[in-house]
Design an enzyme around this catalytic site. Sequence first.
Site, PDB file in Angstrom:
ATOM      1  NE  ARG A  39       2.163   9.250   0.254  1.00 45.03           N
ATOM      2  CZ  ARG A  39       1.332   8.315   0.712  1.00 45.03           C
ATOM      3  NH1 ARG A  39       1.048   8.248   2.006  1.00 45.03           N
ATOM      4  NH2 ARG A  39       0.793   7.439  -0.121  1.00 45.03           N
ATOM      5  CB  SER A  89       0.500   8.690  -3.611  1.00 44.34           C
ATOM      6  OG  SER A  89       1.697   8.767  -2.862  1.00 44.34           O
ATOM      7  CB  SER A  90       3.012   3.322  -4.071  1.00 47.74           C
ATOM      8  OG  SER A  90       2.825   3.177  -5.450  1.00 47.74           O
ATOM      9  CB  ALA A  91       1.574   1.751   0.818  1.00 49.20           C
TER      10      ALA A  91
END
Length: 385
Positions: free
Chosen positions: A38, A92-94
Amino acid sequence: MRNTPDRDHLPLARSLADRLRAGGAPEHIASLFLRVPRHEFLPDVVWGEDRTRYDRAEDPDAWLRAAYTDQALTTQRDGGREGGMGLPTSSSSAPTIMARMLAAARIEPAHSVLEIGTGTGFNAALLCELVGDERVATMEIDPAVSASARSALHAAGYAPEAVHADAEHARLSGAPAFHRVVATCQVADVPSGWLAQLHPRGLLVTPWAPTPGAPSGALAVLEKRGGGLPAEGRFEGSLAFMWARGQTRPGGRIPDAVPDRTTRAEGDPRYLLDGEGGLLLALLVPDWAHGMGREPGASDLFMWVVSTRCGAWARLHPDGRVEQGGGPRRLVDEFEEALTRWREQGEPGVAEFGLTVDDARGSRSVWLREPEAVLWTAHRPGEPR
């Protein structure tokens, strides 16, 4: 993990994948978060959900740890402009939410996937791991965000078709019918182009809310049935995303008029709009938006509600006052009547509601338990009712 010479992140990534498994993510989804780093898709400065600023140059260890926490990280504020209010405009989504959406899409290795909202490119990389680069296309409306994502994808060894375009209106040139369309932005009006590019019997997975300004949203999983039939499906719980930029019109404004009716609740009436209760009301009662305000000298905020189809409004105060006025609707009365019917139905949760999108008629309908049990229908502006 295609191009990852630096392995310092692996213990953090392994811990994140373990947390996703413990939370119910399928193994083939949880393992993606170990294989795809990530942090390689994040800019050097990000902000956490509590607005904590993480700067890679100032504290690289804290920045790396933040990359593998289960939280959404803001990656752009104020559209990239300096001197703004610090409003998040890209993120950036969970990971929990990303894993939940990927599982809901039920993606198989032979599927082709269109992603709406490239963001950092991290989710596109996860999709490439699932089905292969050649089966993934992704669209992003912000030119700077799109360029950064393409660069990150290339550096990490991924090569989906990454396009800078307004996905609400653009269609990929010569696009195939995608088996899955996965949106990473919230909408009220599902764009025609999303359904037009979807394969017969394909699935559209998107965050959805009845109108901008509604409290929270739901994860809609809609099956396209082909032959001009509507797309429909149940909601898979609640969630909230940034709105598609073409659908961020204000849902209303703080009403400052004198009420023509004031009552007093036994407790704090603001509970009506708290948490998932607010989302349930949005599914039960159409055409309203809400927000917060403060009376002069007051320490607590009141909640306001406005109708999006007439001038009706309400203010709900922490001391129990309920003020209403402005139009033919009595919004709080509608809420209370809807909650009575909801209790009579056994207090169904969000997952028992569903959505039908009839693109030919320009309408969307919310239903309870079965598509025939329609609670309300809304139409696009200009469409016949």
